[in-house]
Design a protein around this motif. Structure first.
Motif, PDB file in Angstrom:
ATOM      1  N   VAL A 540       0.805  -1.201  -0.006  1.00 32.70           N
ATOM      2  CA  VAL A 540       0.072  -0.283  -0.037  1.00 32.70           C
ATOM      3  C   VAL A 540       0.931   1.126   0.092  1.00 32.70           C
ATOM      4  O   VAL A 540       1.966   1.273   0.560  1.00 32.70           O
ATOM      5  N   THR A 541       0.420   2.223  -0.602  1.00 34.05           N
ATOM      6  CA  THR A 541       1.380   3.331  -0.752  1.00 34.05           C
ATOM      7  C   THR A 541       1.592   4.270   0.281  1.00 34.05           C
ATOM      8  O   THR A 541       2.778   5.003   0.454  1.00 34.05           O
ATOM      9  N   GLY A 542       0.989   3.933   1.468  1.00 36.39           N
ATOM     10  CA  GLY A 542       1.541   4.657   2.641  1.00 36.39           C
ATOM     11  C   GLY A 542       2.076   3.858   3.565  1.00 36.39           C
ATOM     12  O   GLY A 542       2.396   4.109   4.837  1.00 36.39           O
ATOM     13  N   SER A 543       2.512   2.867   3.187  1.00 32.97           N
ATOM     14  CA  SER A 543       3.575   1.783   4.078  1.00 32.97           C
ATOM     15  C   SER A 543       4.445   2.490   4.669  1.00 32.97           C
ATOM     16  O   SER A 543       4.707   1.861   5.936  1.00 32.97           O
ATOM     17  N   ASN A 544       5.138   3.032   4.014  1.00 36.63           N
ATOM     18  CA  ASN A 544       6.540   3.840   4.535  1.00 36.63           C
ATOM     19  C   ASN A 544       6.328   4.703   5.721  1.00 36.63           C
ATOM     20  O   ASN A 544       7.145   5.250   6.142  1.00 36.63           O
ATOM     21  N   ILE A 545       5.104   5.184   5.889  1.00 41.23           N
ATOM     22  CA  ILE A 545       4.951   6.321   6.910  1.00 41.23           C
ATOM     23  C   ILE A 545       3.823   5.747   8.061  1.00 41.23           C
ATOM     24  O   ILE A 545       3.474   6.509   9.036  1.00 41.23           O
ATOM     25  N   ILE A 546       3.641   4.521   7.891  1.00 41.87           N
ATOM     26  CA  ILE A 546       2.418   3.864   8.966  1.00 41.87           C
ATOM     27  C   ILE A 546       3.271   4.018  10.348  1.00 41.87           C
ATOM     28  O   ILE A 546       2.314   4.191  11.165  1.00 41.87           O
ATOM     29  N   ASN A 547       4.467   3.518  10.392  1.00 43.12           N
ATOM     30  CA  ASN A 547       4.928   3.549  11.791  1.00 43.12           C
ATOM     31  C   ASN A 547       5.033   4.704  12.476  1.00 43.12           C
ATOM     32  O   ASN A 547       5.058   4.806  13.618  1.00 43.12           O
ATOM     33  N   ASP A 548       5.027   6.001  11.563  1.00 42.92           N
ATOM     34  CA  ASP A 548       4.587   7.236  12.342  1.00 42.92           C
ATOM     35  C   ASP A 548       3.334   7.788  12.709  1.00 42.92           C
ATOM     36  O   ASP A 548       3.244   8.816  13.565  1.00 42.92           O
ATOM     37  N   MET A 549       2.477   6.814  12.311  1.00 42.25           N
ATOM     38  CA  MET A 549       0.951   7.164  12.722  1.00 42.25           C
ATOM     39  C   MET A 549       0.567   6.814  14.295  1.00 42.25           C
ATOM     40  O   MET A 549       1.025   5.667  14.583  1.00 42.25           O
ATOM     41  N   THR A 550      -0.339   7.705  14.944  1.00 45.22           N
ATOM     42  CA  THR A 550      -0.636   7.235  16.023  1.00 45.22           C
ATOM     43  C   THR A 550      -2.278   7.558  16.122  1.00 45.22           C
ATOM     44  O   THR A 550      -2.906   7.263  17.145  1.00 45.22           O
ATOM     45  N   ARG A 551      -2.770   7.786  15.025  1.00 42.99           N
ATOM     46  CA  ARG A 551      -4.548   7.744  14.800  1.00 42.99           C
ATOM     47  C   ARG A 551      -4.837   7.641  13.585  1.00 42.99           C
ATOM     48  O   ARG A 551      -3.803   7.404  12.680  1.00 42.99           O
ATOM     49  N   THR A 552      -5.982   7.349  13.389  1.00 37.75           N
ATOM     50  CA  THR A 552      -6.549   7.190  11.917  1.00 37.75           C
ATOM     51  C   THR A 552      -6.473   8.258  11.167  1.00 37.75           C
ATOM     52  O   THR A 552      -6.991   9.214  11.235  1.00 37.75           O
ATOM     53  N   TYR A 553      -6.159   7.875   9.859  1.00 40.58           N
ATOM     54  CA  TYR A 553      -6.289   9.064   8.906  1.00 40.58           C
ATOM     55  C   TYR A 553      -6.708   8.315   7.526  1.00 40.58           C
ATOM     56  O   TYR A 553      -6.635   7.045   7.397  1.00 40.58           O
ATOM     57  N   ALA A 554      -7.202   9.217   6.502  1.00 40.96           N
ATOM     58  CA  ALA A 554      -7.758   8.847   5.242  1.00 40.96           C
ATOM     59  C   ALA A 554      -6.979   9.672   4.280  1.00 40.96           C
ATOM     60  O   ALA A 554      -6.320  11.001   4.836  1.00 40.96           O
ATOM     61  N   GLY A 555      -6.238   9.247   3.076  1.00 44.83           N
ATOM     62  CA  GLY A 555      -5.702  10.038   2.532  1.00 44.83           C
ATOM     63  C   GLY A 555      -5.163   9.412   1.003  1.00 44.83           C
ATOM     64  O   GLY A 555      -5.550   8.344   0.876  1.00 44.83           O
ATOM     65  N   LYS A 556      -4.614  10.230   0.415  1.00 44.29           N
ATOM     66  CA  LYS A 556      -4.134   9.595  -1.079  1.00 44.29           C
ATOM     67  C   LYS A 556      -2.790  10.439  -1.465  1.00 44.29           C
ATOM     68  O   LYS A 556      -2.775  11.597  -1.243  1.00 44.29           O
ATOM     69  N   SER A 557      -1.723   9.676  -1.784  1.00 42.23           N
ATOM     70  CA  SER A 557      -0.417  10.154  -2.518  1.00 42.23           C
ATOM     71  C   SER A 557      -0.577  10.251  -3.725  1.00 42.23           C
ATOM     72  O   SER A 557      -1.605   9.553  -4.410  1.00 42.23           O
ATOM     73  N   GLY A 558       0.183  11.046  -4.326  1.00 42.03           N
ATOM     74  CA  GLY A 558       0.202  10.867  -5.984  1.00 42.03           C
ATOM     75  C   GLY A 558       1.712  11.504  -6.486  1.00 42.03           C
ATOM     76  O   GLY A 558       2.208  12.043  -5.985  1.00 42.03           O
ATOM     77  N   SER A 559       1.832  10.876  -7.828  1.00 45.09           N
ATOM     78  CA  SER A 559       3.413  11.480  -8.413  1.00 45.09           C
ATOM     79  C   SER A 559       3.077  11.350  -9.999  1.00 45.09           C
ATOM     80  O   SER A 559       2.426  10.519 -10.266  1.00 45.09           O
ATOM     81  N   THR A 560       3.793  12.137 -10.438  1.00 46.58           N
ATOM     82  CA  THR A 560       4.070  12.351 -11.740  1.00 46.58           C
ATOM     83  C   THR A 560       5.647  12.214 -11.882  1.00 46.58           C
ATOM     84  O   THR A 560       6.351  12.451 -11.132  1.00 46.58           O
ATOM     85  N   ASN A 561       6.152  12.356 -13.018  1.00 42.04           N
ATOM     86  CA  ASN A 561       7.547  12.630 -13.245  1.00 42.04           C
ATOM     87  C   ASN A 561       8.128  13.972 -12.751  1.00 42.04           C
ATOM     88  O   ASN A 561       9.291  14.054 -12.175  1.00 42.04           O
ATOM     89  N   THR A 562       7.225  15.059 -12.342  1.00 41.74           N
ATOM     90  CA  THR A 562       7.521  16.285 -12.206  1.00 41.74           C
ATOM     91  C   THR A 562       6.998  16.797 -10.556  1.00 41.74           C
ATOM     92  O   THR A 562       7.252  17.875 -10.299  1.00 41.74           O
ATOM     93  N   ASP A 563       5.964  16.066 -10.251  1.00 41.59           N
ATOM     94  CA  ASP A 563       5.425  16.300  -9.133  1.00 41.59           C
ATOM     95  C   ASP A 563       5.007  15.241  -7.909  1.00 41.59           C
ATOM     96  O   ASP A 563       4.763  14.061  -8.350  1.00 41.59           O
ATOM     97  N   SER A 564       5.237  15.540  -6.837  1.00 43.38           N
ATOM     98  CA  SER A 564       4.857  14.544  -5.775  1.00 43.38           C
ATOM     99  C   SER A 564       3.833  15.443  -4.789  1.00 43.38           C
ATOM    100  O   SER A 564       4.240  16.423  -4.235  1.00 43.38           O
ATOM    101  N   TRP A 565       3.029  14.602  -4.464  1.00 44.98           N
ATOM    102  CA  TRP A 565       1.705  14.888  -3.442  1.00 44.98           C
ATOM    103  C   TRP A 565       1.470  14.106  -2.637  1.00 44.98           C
ATOM    104  O   TRP A 565       1.863  12.800  -2.433  1.00 44.98           O
ATOM    105  N   MET A 566       0.904  14.566  -1.269  1.00 46.86           N
ATOM    106  CA  MET A 566       0.373  13.951  -0.314  1.00 46.86           C
ATOM    107  C   MET A 566      -0.697  14.747   0.254  1.00 46.86           C
ATOM    108  O   MET A 566      -0.528  15.910   0.677  1.00 46.86           O
ATOM    109  N   ILE A 567      -1.924  14.066   0.096  1.00 41.81           N
ATOM    110  CA  ILE A 567      -3.110  14.985   0.897  1.00 41.81           C
ATOM    111  C   ILE A 567      -3.643  13.817   1.664  1.00 41.81           C
ATOM    112  O   ILE A 567      -4.011  12.687   1.461  1.00 41.81           O
ATOM    113  N   GLY A 568      -4.186  14.220   2.935  1.00 41.14           N
ATOM    114  CA  GLY A 568      -4.755  13.252   3.944  1.00 41.14           C
ATOM    115  C   GLY A 568      -5.508  14.270   5.141  1.00 41.14           C
ATOM    116  O   GLY A 568      -5.351  15.205   5.150  1.00 41.14           O
ATOM    117  N   TYR A 569      -6.298  13.520   5.773  1.00 45.68           N
ATOM    118  CA  TYR A 569      -7.157  14.123   6.837  1.00 45.68           C
ATOM    119  C   TYR A 569      -7.550  13.319   7.924  1.00 45.68           C
ATOM    120  O   TYR A 569      -7.443  11.726   7.962  1.00 45.68           O
TER     121      TYR A 569
END
Length: 694
Positions: A540-569
């Motif tokens: 899953v795309t959030g596997s590399n930050i799961i260990n830093d989480m202490t509560r429930t979040y929803a979100g989505k990452s995104g990337s293109t060749n020139t852009d990197s995103w993370m939006i969550g809440y």
């Protein structure tokens, strides 16, 4: 002959008498007119010496975070705190008879008129300091008769109601000295790095020459012309017996050190946010520039200073100093759209360009939740399956082709559920969904989510190839977080004018924009990027930050060749992060690709630290069941992985997974509960069924 002469004489006397009476009548009318003006001016009383006031900006708790000046640095000082040299130099060059006239220097007016007539052009001015001050206070600088009449009337009122010293003090505090410096104090600090009270004769005589033409006589524009103008002023002072020849010569020869820098140039508190607030005052409230900057407004904003500080420190800590990658960050309260923190770039002084509100960048896979929400409305469910394999789509009767690729060219080579496709960010599933719905569906759906950036109706739109703004995406995700209510990004809560009257207050009417049940289903699907139960052909795309989480979040990452995103809440806070290069060069290296996720999780954890942990609450009209995440069927006790998944009521699966049943149960009828499933349900504690993330 004698008779004719007598008649001519009498006729002349008659004309002279008529002329005399006409002049007398005109003189009476003029006298009455002047008396009337004076009486009217007296009735009106003293005009307010309303020097433009700076607009103050407050954070969400009422702390001052900024003060506007529109590039006009003005610091009012008392008359006694202005160097006598500057006062004398100004009077000598601008209005040598200042203390002798009552607002108008008639000899000077007559001389200027003669000079203009001789040159057949306006070559000489005759405005007194009182007239100039009246113009600076109340009028524009247009050259019309109407303006000149108003100027004369205000000059009369000033002279009738204020002392010469008060008028001169006001003039010296409002005159423009160039480079954004208004008034003697700001000019002294800019040009010489000292207070107005400390100016020497040489400095004062140079400063007094600048207002005639700041772009010409500023020592930073032309030191030669500034020195020439200084010499003229020193000669005028000498001619008025204000200084002697020795002092004038000494001042001319003195070498001056020009600083050319304002003492307060750095915006310390959320400069990108303050710029965005200023833009909102213009675009939303339709206030003109002068009112915004100099109208004495009180602007109460939504900024949270604590969250702003966390955002800035997190960015500085997470992004390598030697990297020139840029960032756009914004945090919002999803319930009301209040913008709580904003960082539009790495360094405001280096680049004030706001990458949150101004830049349009490709959102990549962060657009997929909007696509899948549209799919849910069209009958898809979190358990809907499609095959993930390298696929070439053909268009225009086979003349055009499009082949989307997954990250690292990995594919499931089998069916995926929508939930797993989102968690793994499968591109083939997204494009198939997009084309099934019709290319215009995502465009229209994005508009419903408040995205105003233009979007191209093409197959690749499902992978976020049309540019959007960071603040638009944060706002769109806020609508998921708040259960489908319409919100817009809000930076201004209230605005008061200089009298304390409220001229604007944000008070929106609650309005449903999405189906609350589907908004929640989509939110639950977006928790999947942090749930290892959804691992498949890739993690899953959030596997590399799961260990830093202490509560429930929803979100989505995104990337293109020139852009990197993370939006969550979380239920109470949304944040969106974009990273990339301004020149749109490719993002290379694992570290650069992780900046957005790392900034996002660290900000969310610190910003929410100490606040109650809230879970997303399932609204009426939703049903939760345990699924086998690989096939989307109802899970049994024998399924090695079971994940609780929400559906809109009536769309949940009815078929049970049979792939993991024991041999003697392989013939269990599909679509019916078996005893193992019933036993499994019995073993699930009630609080797990109500709050499955507990």
């Amino acid at each position: 002959m004698e008779l004719m002469t007598d008649q001519r004489f009498r006729k002349t006397i008659k004309y002279l008498r008529a002329l005399f009476f006409l002049c007398f009548i005109l003189a009476c009318i003029m006298t009455l007119f002047i008396i009337g003006i004076i009486m009217y001016a007296k009735i009106l009383g003293p005009p307010p010496l309303s020097v433009p006031q700076s607009t103050l900006y407050y954070d969400d708790n009422g702390t001052v975070i900024g003060e506007s000046n529109n590039g006009q640095k003005r610091y009012w000082v008392n008359f006694n705190d202005i160097s006598p040299h500057l006062v004398d130099a100004t009077l000598a060059i601008e209005d040598r008879n200042y203390y002798e006239h009552h607002g108008f220097d008639y000899k000077r007016i007559a001389g200027a008129a003669l000079a203009d007539i001789k040159a057949m052009a306006k070559v000489q001015g005759a405005s007194t300091i009182s007239q100039q001050y009246a113009r600076n206070l109340y009028l524009e600088h247009d050259k019309t008769w109407q303006r000149k009449l108003h100027e004369a009337f205000y000059t009369i009122r000033l002279e009738m109601n204020y002392t010469k010293e008060q008028i001169l003090e006001g003039y010296l505090n409002t005159i423009y000295y160039g480079h954004g410096a208004y008034g003697a104090q700001a000019a002294s600090q800019f040009y010489f790095g000292k207070d107005a009270s400390e100016l020497t004769l040489a400095e004062a005589s140079m400063l007094a020459g600048i207002p005639k033409g700041p772009s010409i006589y500023s020592p930073l524009a032309s030191l030669e012309k500034a020195k020439e103008r200084q010499g003229v002023i020193l000669s005028a002072m000498q001619g008025n017996h204000l200084i002697d020849e020795k002092a004038a010569q000494k001042a001319k020869q003195e070498e001056l050190e020009i600083v050319g820098k304002h003492p307060h140039t750095q915006l310390v508190t959320a400069p990108y946010f303050q710029d965005a607030v200023h833009q909102e005052l213009t675009d939303v409230l339709k206030l003109d520039e002068r009112t915004i900057e100099l109208g004495g407004l009180k602007v109460y904003t939504t900024l949270d200073l604590d969250q702003q500080k966390i955002a800035e420190e997190t960015i500085a800590k997470q992004i390598s100093e030697d990297s020139d990658i840029q960032i756009g960050f914004v945090a919002m309260n999803p319930k009301n759209g209040y913008v709580k923190a904003m960082v539009g770039g790495r360094d405001y002084e280096e680049s004030p360009y706001n990458r949150v509100t101004q830049a349009e960048r490709q959102p990549g896979s962060t657009i997929k939740p909007l696509l899948y929400y549209a799919a849910l409305e069209q009958g898809f469910t979190p358990a809907s399956t499609m095959r993930s394999e390298l696929t070439t789509f053909k268009f225009d009767d086979g003349r055009a082709e499009y082949t989307p690729h997954n990250f690292n060219n990995k594919y499931a080579e089998e069916d995926l559920t929508m939930t797993q496709a989102l968690a793994l960010s499968d591109n083939v599933y997204a494009v198939k969904t997009h084309l099934f719905l019709g290319e215009e569906t995502l465009v229209e759906t994005a508009k419903r989510f408040g995205i105003t950036s233009d979007m191209a109706k093409v197959p690749s739109l499902a992978l976020g190839t049309s540019g959007v703004r960071v603040i638009e995406m944060a706002n769109a995700y806020s609508m998921f977080a708040n259960g489908g209510k319409k919100v817009t990004p809000v930076m201004i809560k209230k605005v008061e004018n200089h009298k304390g009257e409220v001229i604007y207050e944000h008070d929106p009417e609650p309005e449903a924009a999405l189906r609350s049940d589907l908004a929640f289903v989509m939110t639950h699907m977006m928790t999947g990027m942090f749930d290892k139960k959804l691992n498949g052909y890739a993690s899953v795309t959030g596997s590399n930050i799961i260990n830093d989480m202490t509560r429930t979040y929803a979100g989505k990452s995104g990337s293109t060749n020139t852009d990197s995103w993370m939006i969550g809440y979380s239920p109470q806070l949304v944040s969106a992060v974009w990273t990339g290069y301004d020149d749109s060069r490719p993002i290379e290296g694992r570290l650069d690709q992780m900046y957005a996720k790392n900034v996002w999780i660290q900000f969310m954890e610190e910003a929410l630290e100490g606040t109650p942990e809230k879970s997303f609450k399932a609204p009426k009209g939703t049903v939760g069941v345990y699924l086998d995440p690989e096939n989307g069927k109802l899970a049994t006790k024998e399924c090695p992985v079971r994940r609780y998944t929400y559906f809109a009521a009536g769309t949940e699966p009815t078929e049970y997974c049979t792939e993991h049943l024991l041999e003697h149960e392989e013939g269990a009828p599909k679509g019916k509960k078996n005893k193992h499933h019933e036993e499994h349900e019995d073993r699930v504690p009630w609080y797990k069924r109500v709050m499955p993330w507990s």
